[in-house]
Design an enzyme around this catalytic site. Structure first.
Site, short mmCIF file in Angstrom:
data_model
loop_
_atom_site.label_atom_id
_atom_site.label_comp_id
_atom_site.label_asym_id
_atom_site.label_seq_id
_atom_site.Cartn_x
_atom_site.Cartn_y
_atom_site.Cartn_z
CD GLU A 137 99.48 29.93 63.13
OE1 GLU A 137 100.27 29.06 62.75
OE2 GLU A 137 98.62 30.31 62.67
CG HIS A 140 97.84 24.78 61.97
ND1 HIS A 140 96.88 24.15 61.36
CD2 HIS A 140 97.73 26.34 61.85
CE1 HIS A 140 96.04 24.84 60.79
NE2 HIS A 140 96.29 26.16 61.21
ZN LIG Z 1 95.52 28.16 60.78
#
Ligand SMILES: [Zn+2]
Length: 276
Positions: A137, A140
């Site tokens: 995460e 990202h």
């Molecule tokens: Zn992802």
């Protein structure tokens, strides 16, 4: 005619200026909104989500989320410093919250605002599993995937919307756009899944980050096996098994483990915390 050409040229120049090379991916990406414009909106949206949620504090789980988050943040900083991007995280205001919810979800908004839902903890199974999700995460966010998705969305709309979204008043449309860009929606079809290339990128960067943070990268593939077994339509698009194909993802992660370990070694990490 001349005027039209002039305007077209100006637009091209504007897009060229908005293109930045991302240190994690080495790719030039369009960023129509700067951190200055984006982060205040991000922080406001984060607080909005927290105010509408039951935030868990003072438990072993909530402390664990914080601990893993801090280690992943430190790993990101070490990696960026070592690669000549000292100022990259200057505007980040890291926060790691656990939210009481059955949703199988976790996300990181721009500027390091992270949420884990209690529903994902049984799949994470242990701290190393949490580190694998956290690394993914945060990757990202560091690679600006949500921002790229938002920029693409903005480009598809009227040009003036870019500014309006960055600086405008809170509105349901604006909130929905955020939810979609950052995968915060709870039901399938509401939040957009990240593209396959973004997922592959986040897997790779996330694996390196977890290893540099001292978590065994071999466990990432195990996590995605559990995610695959669980994906009976309950998971939001970010964790759906179809994108990329879970077996390809698991193979890719396994293939990258030696590289992640070699990367960790550069930072003096030669052994990993026991998986428990
Ligand atoms: Zn992802």
């Amino acid at each position: 005619m001349k005027l039209k050409k002039g305007i077209a040229l100006l637009m091209l120049v504007a897009i060229a200026i908005a293109c930045k090379t991302n240190p994690f991916t080495g790719k030039k990406t369009i960023a129509l909104v700067s951190n200055d414009q984006l982060f205040p909106s991000s922080f406001a949206q984060y607080n909005q989500v927290l105010s509408e949620s039951k935030v868990v504090t003072g438990t072993q789980d909530s402390e664990m989320i914080k601990r893993v988050g801090q280690r992943i943040a430190v790993a990101s900083e070490r990696w960026l410093n070592a690669n000549g991007y000292q100022a990259y995280l200057d505007d980040y205001k890291w926060e790691y919250k656990l939210i009481e919810s059955e949703q199988v979800n976790a996300w990181c908004m721009p500027g390091g605002k992270i949420a884990f839902y209690t529903g994902i903890l049984p799949i994470a199974q242990n701290e190393t599993g949490v580190a694998a999700i956290m690394g993914h995460e945060v990757a990202h966010a560091l690679a600006n995937h949500g921002q790229q998705r938002m920029s693409t969305g903005l480009l598809q709309q009227a040009g003036g919307v870019a500014v309006a979204v960055a600086a405008g008043n809170e509105s349901p449309e604006k909130q929905q756009m955020w939810m979609q860009a950052y995968g915060i929606g709870s039901t399938v079809g509401f939040a957009l899944p990240f593209s396959r290339s973004h997922e592959t990128e986040a897997d790779k960067i996330g694996l390196y980050l977890m290893a540099v943070a001292g978590y065994n990268p071999e466990e990432a593939a195990e996590l995605w096996k559990r995610m695959k077994a669980n994906s009976g339509g309950q998971a939001p698009p970010e964790f759906l098994s179809t994108h990329p194909h879970p077996d390809t993802r698991i193979e890719n992660l396994n293939a990258l483990v030696p590289k992640a370990k070699a990367e960790a070694k550069k930072y003096g990490v030669t052994s990993f915390r026991p998986v428990n």
